[in-house]
Structures are given as C-alpha cells and as structure tokens.
Design a protein around this motif. Sequence first.
Motif, PDB file in Angstrom:
ATOM      1  N   LEU A  13       0.562  -1.268  -0.212  1.00  0.00           N
ATOM      2  CA  LEU A  13       0.166  -0.256  -0.207  1.00  0.00           C
ATOM      3  C   LEU A  13       0.593   1.459   0.101  1.00  0.00           C
ATOM      4  N   VAL A  14       1.250   1.082   0.715  1.00  0.00           N
ATOM      5  CA  VAL A  14       3.164   2.530   1.234  1.00  0.00           C
ATOM      6  C   VAL A  14       3.091   3.118  -0.589  1.00  0.00           C
ATOM      7  N   ALA A  15       3.837   1.886  -1.296  1.00  0.00           N
ATOM      8  CA  ALA A  15       4.521   1.954  -2.958  1.00  0.00           C
ATOM      9  C   ALA A  15       3.395   1.987  -2.956  1.00  0.00           C
ATOM     10  N   ILE A  16       1.801   1.510  -2.942  1.00  0.00           N
ATOM     11  CA  ILE A  16       0.726   3.013  -4.346  1.00  0.00           C
ATOM     12  C   ILE A  16       0.629   4.024  -3.786  1.00  0.00           C
ATOM     13  N   LEU A  17       0.506   4.679  -2.996  1.00  0.00           N
ATOM     14  CA  LEU A  17       0.575   5.785  -2.906  1.00  0.00           C
ATOM     15  C   LEU A  17       1.532   6.313  -2.854  1.00  0.00           C
ATOM     16  N   ALA A  18       2.915   5.696  -3.005  1.00  0.00           N
ATOM     17  CA  ALA A  18       4.247   6.652  -3.620  1.00  0.00           C
ATOM     18  C   ALA A  18       3.937   7.322  -5.697  1.00  0.00           C
ATOM     19  N   THR A  19       3.225   5.501  -6.377  1.00  0.00           N
ATOM     20  CA  THR A  19       3.170   6.084  -7.091  1.00  0.00           C
ATOM     21  C   THR A  19       2.248   6.874  -7.254  1.00  0.00           C
ATOM     22  N   VAL A  70      12.209  12.222  -6.144  1.00  0.00           N
ATOM     23  CA  VAL A  70      12.684  10.479  -6.644  1.00  0.00           C
ATOM     24  C   VAL A  70      13.342  10.626  -4.784  1.00  0.00           C
ATOM     25  N   ILE A  71      13.370  10.489  -4.644  1.00  0.00           N
ATOM     26  CA  ILE A  71      14.527  10.006  -3.214  1.00  0.00           C
ATOM     27  C   ILE A  71      12.527   9.606  -2.232  1.00  0.00           C
ATOM     28  N   ALA A  72      11.668  10.337  -3.068  1.00  0.00           N
ATOM     29  CA  ALA A  72      10.758  10.302  -1.621  1.00  0.00           C
ATOM     30  C   ALA A  72       9.935   8.603  -1.914  1.00  0.00           C
ATOM     31  N   VAL A  73      10.033   9.041  -3.410  1.00  0.00           N
ATOM     32  CA  VAL A  73       8.758   7.993  -3.778  1.00  0.00           C
ATOM     33  C   VAL A  73      10.329   6.252  -3.831  1.00  0.00           C
ATOM     34  N   TYR A  74      11.700   6.257  -3.993  1.00  0.00           N
ATOM     35  CA  TYR A  74      11.741   5.748  -3.757  1.00  0.00           C
ATOM     36  C   TYR A  74      12.526   4.928  -2.674  1.00  0.00           C
ATOM     37  N   PHE A  75      12.215   5.710  -1.691  1.00  0.00           N
ATOM     38  CA  PHE A  75      12.966   5.408   0.281  1.00  0.00           C
ATOM     39  C   PHE A  75      10.976   5.247   0.281  1.00  0.00           C
ATOM     40  N   LEU A 113      -5.617  20.602  10.285  1.00  0.00           N
ATOM     41  CA  LEU A 113      -5.336  20.622   8.832  1.00  0.00           C
ATOM     42  C   LEU A 113      -4.729  19.451   8.491  1.00  0.00           C
ATOM     43  N   ALA A 114      -5.043  18.446   7.114  1.00  0.00           N
ATOM     44  CA  ALA A 114      -4.800  17.025   7.017  1.00  0.00           C
ATOM     45  C   ALA A 114      -3.879  17.619   5.985  1.00  0.00           C
ATOM     46  N   LEU A 115      -2.834  17.377   6.701  1.00  0.00           N
ATOM     47  CA  LEU A 115      -1.547  17.319   5.986  1.00  0.00           C
ATOM     48  C   LEU A 115      -0.626  16.566   5.506  1.00  0.00           C
ATOM     49  N   GLY A 116      -0.609  15.752   3.957  1.00  0.00           N
ATOM     50  CA  GLY A 116       0.025  14.521   3.705  1.00  0.00           C
ATOM     51  C   GLY A 116       1.957  13.981   4.232  1.00  0.00           C
ATOM     52  N   LEU A 117       2.165  15.296   5.180  1.00  0.00           N
ATOM     53  CA  LEU A 117       3.632  15.113   5.304  1.00  0.00           C
ATOM     54  C   LEU A 117       2.819  14.556   6.612  1.00  0.00           C
ATOM     55  N   MET A 118       2.160  14.646   7.218  1.00  0.00           N
ATOM     56  CA  MET A 118       2.202  14.319   8.511  1.00  0.00           C
ATOM     57  C   MET A 118       2.203  12.581   8.860  1.00  0.00           C
ATOM     58  N   LEU A 119       1.133  12.448   7.542  1.00  0.00           N
ATOM     59  CA  LEU A 119       0.751  10.724   8.036  1.00  0.00           C
ATOM     60  C   LEU A 119       1.966  10.120   7.187  1.00  0.00           C
ATOM     61  N   TYR A 120       2.456  10.624   6.121  1.00  0.00           N
ATOM     62  CA  TYR A 120       3.674   9.474   6.078  1.00  0.00           C
ATOM     63  C   TYR A 120       5.082  10.394   6.853  1.00  0.00           C
ATOM     64  N   SER A 121       4.755  11.251   7.942  1.00  0.00           N
ATOM     65  CA  SER A 121       5.809  10.770   9.038  1.00  0.00           C
ATOM     66  C   SER A 121       5.893   9.587   9.865  1.00  0.00           C
ATOM     67  N   SER A 122       4.388   9.303  10.290  1.00  0.00           N
ATOM     68  CA  SER A 122       4.029   8.189  11.434  1.00  0.00           C
ATOM     69  C   SER A 122       4.559   6.853  10.627  1.00  0.00           C
ATOM     70  N   ILE A 123       4.416   7.165   9.001  1.00  0.00           N
ATOM     71  CA  ILE A 123       4.429   5.864   8.350  1.00  0.00           C
ATOM     72  C   ILE A 123       5.757   5.436   8.728  1.00  0.00           C
ATOM     73  N   PHE A 124       6.951   6.741   8.941  1.00  0.00           N
ATOM     74  CA  PHE A 124       8.342   6.647   9.062  1.00  0.00           C
ATOM     75  C   PHE A 124       8.815   6.056  10.084  1.00  0.00           C
ATOM     76  N   ILE A 125       8.364   7.317  11.022  1.00  0.00           N
ATOM     77  CA  ILE A 125       8.084   6.567  12.538  1.00  0.00           C
ATOM     78  C   ILE A 125       8.163   4.951  12.826  1.00  0.00           C
ATOM     79  N   ALA A 126       7.023   4.372  12.518  1.00  0.00           N
ATOM     80  CA  ALA A 126       6.651   3.678  12.380  1.00  0.00           C
ATOM     81  C   ALA A 126       7.619   1.875  11.698  1.00  0.00           C
TER      82      ALA A 126
END
Length: 255
Positions: A13-19, A70-75, A113-126
């Motif tokens: 799912l994370v890869a799909i969101l990145a795409t 590109v770096i964000a998608v790769y990561f 505010l609903a910011l995608g950056l915050m959601l991806y931060s929680s995914i990254f910390i997990a």
Amino acid sequence: MENRFGRFAVPGLVAILATLQAAVWILLQLKPTFIVSLMLLPPLVWEGEIWRLVTWVFIPNSFTNPLWMVIAVYFMMIISGVMDRAWGAFRTNLYIFGGMLSMIIGAMVFGSLALGLMLYSSIFIAFCCLVPNYEIMLFFILPVKVKYLGMVNGAILLLQFISSSEMRGPIFFSMLNFLIAFGPGFIKSMKHKAVVAERRSRFESANQRDTPHFHKCHQCGKTDVDDPHLDFRVTEDGEEYCTVCRPRQQSAPVA
C-alpha cells in the motif's frame, strides 16, 4: 480482524501511495492550480465533494524539486516492502487507514489541517521502530541507521508541536495511530526494564551480603567489603567499631 478481513488487505500500500504521489506531482507540473481540488477542505466536503477525503493523501511533499520527489518515492518503496514483511499487509493497511481516519476526523470535526506530510511522518517513524537498525544510503552515499533519522524526525515534530499552534492538531492526529500501535509496547517495555533493574539490584545486594568480610562494625554493621576505606579497631569492650562509630562509642557514658 485479520482472520476475518485479511483477504481485503492491499499488499504494498505504501508503494501504491508513492506511485500516486509521483503521478500527482507530474500533473501539478502541468496544472499547479489542480492542487486545490485535492486538498481536504471541510466546507467543500460537506457540500458533496467527498473525494477530498482521500485525494489529500496524494499531494506530494515537494512540488518543484524532481530530485526530492525521486528520493521520496524510492524511500517509500523501501518502507513498503519492509513494513509488509514485518507486519503483514493487513496490519500495515490498518495502520495507514487508521492514520488517515484520525486526520480526517481532526479536520472535519476539530478544524485541524490534513497534511499528507504528517501522515507519511507517522509511517516513517513506525518503520524506524519496526527495524531500528536498518541501514539506508542517505543521498545514495552515506549509510545511516533509520533509528537516528527517526529520532531527528521525532525531535522536529516535537519542536513544531511546541512552537506552532497551527501544527499541533495535524501532529497530534497524525501520531495518534502511532501511539495506539506502539504505546502499549513501549509501556510494557519500560515496566519490564524496571522489573529487571529491581531484580538486578536485589541480586547484587544479596551477593554483597554473602561476600566474606574480615572486619564488621558492631554498631552500624558496615564491613570492609562495603567500604574499603573504613578503618576498624577493637575497643575496651571487646567489640570492633569503624572509624565513624568509634568516636561515638567512646563518648557514650559508661553505666
């Protein structure tokens, strides 16, 4: 829940969101104003534009620099594979959708505010908590363990939470799923460490009591093992006293 609904989980799912983020990034290069149609704006949602409940997740963090994209998608591709292997697709889906739901409630009910950056931060910390010693090549050059990047990210979020009133809502609602997923484990780990420390202390104290000693103070019970710097002397009553207790014993009245 996984036994009943696991068949509905979406692998990667994370890869799909990145795409989808990459596709939206390309679209925004052609039509920058399209971003307004993707943002989660509660008044417009109440008017019927319900797609905004989902499309805000696809808004990329960087709009101008293609290298960062590109770096964000790769990561995110790396994160997707690791989280699916560590948690399984169902639990990863549950974590992501739970974070989205939390942020949607924050926006629609509390005006956050609903910011995608915050959601991806929680995914990254997990991700950092699941595999803290996983090494990545930072900027494709420097090998770094992700736990250090997670600490930096967490410190930045904490500073933003303290210093900016506008960011407190997004940070709180984005990290709520993280607290639910990892909070009980952290509490259990802290309790376990406290129990281990207490047992170790009792074990060491027992070992110290069982250690053979040559001198022991008749009054305070200290031995030359407890404090090697103490000086012991036998007084007129035939008992042995340390340097601390001997003056008091000598000054005590004789019956």
